[in-house]
Design a protein around this motif. Structure first.
Motif, PDB file in Angstrom:
ATOM      1  N   GLN A  83     108.787 -50.078  -5.827  1.00  0.00           N
ATOM      2  CA  GLN A  83     107.366 -49.563  -5.179  1.00  0.00           C
ATOM      3  C   GLN A  83     107.836 -48.622  -3.912  1.00  0.00           C
ATOM      4  O   GLN A  83     108.722 -48.302  -3.715  1.00  0.00           O
ATOM      5  CB  GLN A  83     106.657 -50.656  -4.532  1.00  0.00           C
ATOM      6  CG  GLN A  83     106.099 -51.869  -5.607  1.00  0.00           C
ATOM      7  CD  GLN A  83     105.574 -53.069  -4.850  1.00  0.00           C
ATOM      8  OE1 GLN A  83     106.441 -54.183  -4.950  1.00  0.00           O
ATOM      9  NE2 GLN A  83     104.483 -53.223  -4.427  1.00  0.00           N
ATOM     10  N   ASN A  84     106.788 -47.869  -3.785  1.00  0.00           N
ATOM     11  CA  ASN A  84     106.577 -46.839  -2.737  1.00  0.00           C
ATOM     12  C   ASN A  84     106.488 -47.350  -1.365  1.00  0.00           C
ATOM     13  O   ASN A  84     105.547 -48.300  -1.175  1.00  0.00           O
ATOM     14  CB  ASN A  84     105.783 -45.736  -3.131  1.00  0.00           C
ATOM     15  CG  ASN A  84     105.994 -44.846  -4.143  1.00  0.00           C
ATOM     16  OD1 ASN A  84     107.267 -44.878  -4.757  1.00  0.00           O
ATOM     17  ND2 ASN A  84     105.084 -44.311  -4.933  1.00  0.00           N
ATOM     18  N   TYR A 132     103.403 -40.524  -5.725  1.00  0.00           N
ATOM     19  CA  TYR A 132     103.087 -40.667  -7.381  1.00  0.00           C
ATOM     20  C   TYR A 132     104.074 -41.780  -7.914  1.00  0.00           C
ATOM     21  O   TYR A 132     105.290 -41.831  -7.424  1.00  0.00           O
ATOM     22  CB  TYR A 132     103.500 -39.490  -7.950  1.00  0.00           C
ATOM     23  CG  TYR A 132     103.619 -39.571  -9.638  1.00  0.00           C
ATOM     24  CD1 TYR A 132     102.465 -39.344 -10.103  1.00  0.00           C
ATOM     25  CD2 TYR A 132     104.807 -39.803 -10.276  1.00  0.00           C
ATOM     26  CE1 TYR A 132     102.535 -39.566 -11.696  1.00  0.00           C
ATOM     27  CE2 TYR A 132     104.810 -40.058 -11.492  1.00  0.00           C
ATOM     28  CZ  TYR A 132     103.580 -39.602 -12.193  1.00  0.00           C
ATOM     29  OH  TYR A 132     103.604 -39.887 -13.838  1.00  0.00           O
ATOM     30  N   HIS A 133     103.598 -42.521  -8.906  1.00  0.00           N
ATOM     31  CA  HIS A 133     104.558 -43.708  -9.375  1.00  0.00           C
ATOM     32  C   HIS A 133     103.706 -43.607 -10.833  1.00  0.00           C
ATOM     33  O   HIS A 133     102.676 -43.684 -10.850  1.00  0.00           O
ATOM     34  CB  HIS A 133     104.135 -44.800  -8.469  1.00  0.00           C
ATOM     35  CG  HIS A 133     105.326 -45.906  -9.330  1.00  0.00           C
ATOM     36  ND1 HIS A 133     105.264 -46.614 -10.311  1.00  0.00           N
ATOM     37  CD2 HIS A 133     106.263 -46.580  -8.263  1.00  0.00           C
ATOM     38  CE1 HIS A 133     106.250 -47.659 -10.216  1.00  0.00           C
ATOM     39  NE2 HIS A 133     106.920 -47.472  -9.334  1.00  0.00           N
ATOM     40  N   LYS A 134     104.977 -43.878 -11.712  1.00  0.00           N
ATOM     41  CA  LYS A 134     104.243 -44.053 -13.267  1.00  0.00           C
ATOM     42  C   LYS A 134     103.624 -45.245 -13.571  1.00  0.00           C
ATOM     43  O   LYS A 134     102.773 -45.506 -14.403  1.00  0.00           O
ATOM     44  CB  LYS A 134     105.609 -44.079 -14.121  1.00  0.00           C
ATOM     45  CG  LYS A 134     106.634 -45.054 -14.048  1.00  0.00           C
ATOM     46  CD  LYS A 134     107.689 -44.840 -15.056  1.00  0.00           C
ATOM     47  CE  LYS A 134     108.734 -46.192 -15.003  1.00  0.00           C
ATOM     48  NZ  LYS A 134     109.643 -45.982 -15.887  1.00  0.00           N
ATOM     49  N   GLY A 135     103.748 -46.381 -12.775  1.00  0.00           N
ATOM     50  CA  GLY A 135     102.938 -47.603 -12.920  1.00  0.00           C
ATOM     51  C   GLY A 135     101.908 -47.662 -12.203  1.00  0.00           C
ATOM     52  O   GLY A 135     101.548 -47.063 -11.065  1.00  0.00           O
ATOM     53  N   ARG A 164     101.408 -49.167  -8.111  1.00  0.00           N
ATOM     54  CA  ARG A 164     102.806 -49.386  -7.199  1.00  0.00           C
ATOM     55  C   ARG A 164     103.005 -48.110  -6.827  1.00  0.00           C
ATOM     56  O   ARG A 164     103.975 -48.199  -5.972  1.00  0.00           O
ATOM     57  CB  ARG A 164     103.887 -49.604  -8.468  1.00  0.00           C
ATOM     58  CG  ARG A 164     103.677 -50.883  -9.216  1.00  0.00           C
ATOM     59  CD  ARG A 164     105.060 -51.489 -10.063  1.00  0.00           C
ATOM     60  NE  ARG A 164     104.937 -52.813 -10.498  1.00  0.00           N
ATOM     61  CZ  ARG A 164     105.759 -53.489 -10.984  1.00  0.00           C
ATOM     62  NH1 ARG A 164     107.213 -52.931 -10.822  1.00  0.00           N
ATOM     63  NH2 ARG A 164     105.718 -54.550 -11.689  1.00  0.00           N
ATOM     64  N   GLY A 165     102.366 -47.244  -6.698  1.00  0.00           N
ATOM     65  CA  GLY A 165     102.507 -45.881  -5.791  1.00  0.00           C
ATOM     66  C   GLY A 165     101.766 -46.120  -4.540  1.00  0.00           C
ATOM     67  O   GLY A 165     102.134 -45.319  -3.639  1.00  0.00           O
ATOM     68  N   ARG A 166     101.092 -47.080  -4.450  1.00  0.00           N
ATOM     69  CA  ARG A 166     100.489 -47.356  -3.019  1.00  0.00           C
ATOM     70  C   ARG A 166     101.490 -48.068  -1.929  1.00  0.00           C
ATOM     71  O   ARG A 166     102.429 -48.726  -2.742  1.00  0.00           O
ATOM     72  CB  ARG A 166      99.318 -48.209  -3.161  1.00  0.00           C
ATOM     73  CG  ARG A 166      98.227 -47.649  -4.084  1.00  0.00           C
ATOM     74  CD  ARG A 166      97.791 -46.328  -3.399  1.00  0.00           C
ATOM     75  NE  ARG A 166      97.071 -46.269  -2.297  1.00  0.00           N
ATOM     76  CZ  ARG A 166      95.937 -46.858  -2.172  1.00  0.00           C
ATOM     77  NH1 ARG A 166      95.169 -47.093  -3.143  1.00  0.00           N
ATOM     78  NH2 ARG A 166      95.476 -46.897  -0.886  1.00  0.00           N
ATOM     79  N   ALA A 167     101.346 -47.753  -0.810  1.00  0.00           N
ATOM     80  CA  ALA A 167     102.513 -48.258   0.205  1.00  0.00           C
ATOM     81  C   ALA A 167     102.422 -49.701   0.129  1.00  0.00           C
ATOM     82  O   ALA A 167     101.483 -50.577   0.461  1.00  0.00           O
ATOM     83  CB  ALA A 167     101.881 -47.925   1.436  1.00  0.00           C
ATOM     84  N   ALA A 168     103.855 -50.272  -0.252  1.00  0.00           N
ATOM     85  CA  ALA A 168     104.139 -51.496  -0.447  1.00  0.00           C
ATOM     86  C   ALA A 168     103.921 -52.482   0.820  1.00  0.00           C
ATOM     87  O   ALA A 168     103.716 -53.608   0.799  1.00  0.00           O
ATOM     88  CB  ALA A 168     105.768 -51.621  -0.856  1.00  0.00           C
ATOM     89  N   VAL A 219      99.342 -55.867  -3.838  1.00  0.00           N
ATOM     90  CA  VAL A 219      98.989 -54.809  -5.040  1.00  0.00           C
ATOM     91  C   VAL A 219      98.991 -55.656  -6.304  1.00  0.00           C
ATOM     92  O   VAL A 219     100.235 -56.439  -6.753  1.00  0.00           O
ATOM     93  CB  VAL A 219     100.340 -53.599  -5.156  1.00  0.00           C
ATOM     94  CG1 VAL A 219     100.089 -53.042  -6.486  1.00  0.00           C
ATOM     95  CG2 VAL A 219     100.391 -52.985  -3.857  1.00  0.00           C
ATOM     96  N   ILE A 220      98.059 -55.738  -6.933  1.00  0.00           N
ATOM     97  CA  ILE A 220      97.866 -56.269  -8.420  1.00  0.00           C
ATOM     98  C   ILE A 220      98.822 -55.529  -9.332  1.00  0.00           C
ATOM     99  O   ILE A 220      98.421 -54.390  -9.690  1.00  0.00           O
ATOM    100  CB  ILE A 220      96.304 -56.474  -8.680  1.00  0.00           C
ATOM    101  CG1 ILE A 220      95.508 -57.314  -7.867  1.00  0.00           C
ATOM    102  CG2 ILE A 220      96.387 -57.187 -10.230  1.00  0.00           C
ATOM    103  CD1 ILE A 220      94.258 -57.514  -8.104  1.00  0.00           C
TER     104      ILE A 220
END
Length: 459
Positions: free
Chosen positions: A301-302, A307-310, A313-317, A322-323
């Protein structure tokens, strides 16, 4: 007790535990806490006054190559001694443990990758080094970093860990041989970009077990690249595998054959829930159910929105729940075929760095209540073939950080259990890093045929 435990381990390859809590290389406080743990799960006190005579007797019996639980033996002698002397009782309970022929030669191990799981595997194997028959960590394989002090950085990551604490031991760097010397064990650091162009025999490594903890190759063809390396014999993947056997120790390790050269240790979540599901299915029958995983964030995770391909999961961990998806529910059937098509699953990543929870919402064939269910799961954790995989907690104050360092694949939180008729909800904690790594080491020991027979024999 401390010198007796150490001598048995060094000279006879005997591991001593107290109700599953290993006390080899442990402090006095750790040993006392292991005794106190028994009060929580058995409802009765256990003192060093009870266990020390057992330990003394074991040390005088010529026991070799065995795992001996002096806590369980002490309680069993108290309850079932039937007028026998302790020596007479132990001669029956430890029958076969004095056979010196039940050891196997040490197996060379290579860690391909040195991330979160790789470094914990290193700690675990180094902690158990020194006995006559075990896994011998010979090398780690990594890509050459851009920093000039690459070895120093690798050593520092092994020495310090923000979650699991400092390494208990010494780490030295040998630049000339490109090695780390850890508690006296020389571990070669091999720089490579592909597993198939390494000659391990150049480093004195032969018939090695390669543990791939990179996750880069997950199918049989990709993992077979390891077997092209000279000196490599077998491969374990520390992730769910495709086209290979996914092994959950305690559940389907009986499926391992001498012909299996590539095996997967499945995922941390699959390891956490499958033993509990097996236990539930064996006793009550599982019609169907849903698994919700509340999982700590991972390196995938970020840290900040990017940007994240999933999806999501690009949102701040560190700031969000995060569902996301999990394949663990479907993966259960790879180790436990009778669960095929019976489970659905989802996951929520949460802002904690380690320890996760699986919530099992199950519909059962046989009705039960909370007390019966908890009594059964507590017995599974203490006295069944799943005792290394399933642990049990009844603390009203336990939270996630209390399970950091748990060696079990999953810990049932008995106070959170809900049961009504043919349905139940179980809450299972698991250290998704350390507990899983312990399962990987158990698999490695099984492959290397150095799993120690456990006494007393359960069942």
């Amino acid at each position: 007790m401390v010198p007796l435990v150490g001598r048995l381990y060094r000279d006879h390859n005997v591991e001593i535990s107290i109700y599953g809590r290993i006390v080899v290389k442990r402090s006095v406080i750790d040993i006392l806490k292991a005794h106190r743990f028994v009060r929580q799960v058995e409802g009765q006190e256990l003192s060093v006054v009870d266990t020390f005579p057992v330990l003394e007797a074991v040390s005088e019996m010529g026991v070799n190559n065995a795992h001996v639980d002096i806590g369980k033996l002490a309680v069993k002698f108290r309850d079932e001694g039937e007028g026998r002397t302790l020596k007479e009782f132990l001669e029956v309970e430890l029958a076969g443990a004095a056979d010196e022929s039940n050891g196997t030669p040490s197996t060379d191990v290579v860690l391909y990758g040195f991330g979160r799981i790789g470094r914990l595997l290193a700690r675990l194997m180094i902690d158990r080094s020194g006995a006559g028959h075990s896994l011998s960590l010979k090398a780690i394989v990594v890509r050459k970093g851009s920093a000039a002090n690459d070895l120093e950085k690798r050593a520092s990551l092994l020495r310090r860990d923000s979650v699991h604490g400092s390494f208990k031991g010494t780490i030295q760097i040998d630049e000339e041989s490109n090695s780390l010397i850890v508690n006296g064990n020389m571990i070669k650091v091999i720089f490579a970009d592909s597993p198939d162009n390494i000659d391990y025999t150049e480093y004195g490594i032969n018939n090695a077990l390669i543990i791939d903890n990179t996750g880069k190759w997950r199918d049989a063809d990709g993992l077979a690249l390891h077997l092209k390396a000279k000196g490599a014999a077998r491969v374990i993947l520390t992730a769910p595998g495709k086209g290979v056997k996914n092994i959950v120790m305690g559940v389907n390790d009986g499926d391992i054959t001498d012909e299996d050269t590539i095996l997967s240790a499945a995922s941390c979540t699959t390891n956490a829930i499958t033993p509990v599901l097996k236990a539930m299915n064996d006793k009550f029958g599982v019609k169907n159910g849903h698994v919700e995983t509340v999982h700590s964030y991972t390196n995938d995770q970020n840290l900040i929105d990017n940007y994240h391909k999933g999806d999501r999961r690009g949102r701040a961990a560190g700031l969000n729940m995060v569902i996301t998806e999990t394949g663990a529910a479907k993966a259960v059937s790879k180790a436990l075929p009778e669960m095929e098509g019976k489970l659905t699953g989802n996951a929520i990543r949460v802002p904690t760095p380690n320890v996760s929870m699986a919530i099992l919402n199950l519909n059962l064939e046989k009705a039960t209540d909370k007390d019966e269910l908890n009594d059964y799961l507590r017995n599974v954790a203490l006295h069944s073939d799943l005792q290394k995989q399933v642990d049990y907690s009844n603390s009203p104050e336990a939270v996630s950080s209390d399970f950091v360092g748990s060696r079990a694949a999953g810990v049932v939180d008995g106070l959170a259990t809900i049961s009504s008729g043919n349905s139940c909800v179980l809450y299972v904690w698991y250290d998704n890093e350390f507990g899983y790594s312990c399962q990987v080491v158990r698999l490695a020991r099984e492959i290397a045929k150095c799993t120690l027979p456990a006494y007393p024999v359960e069942g």
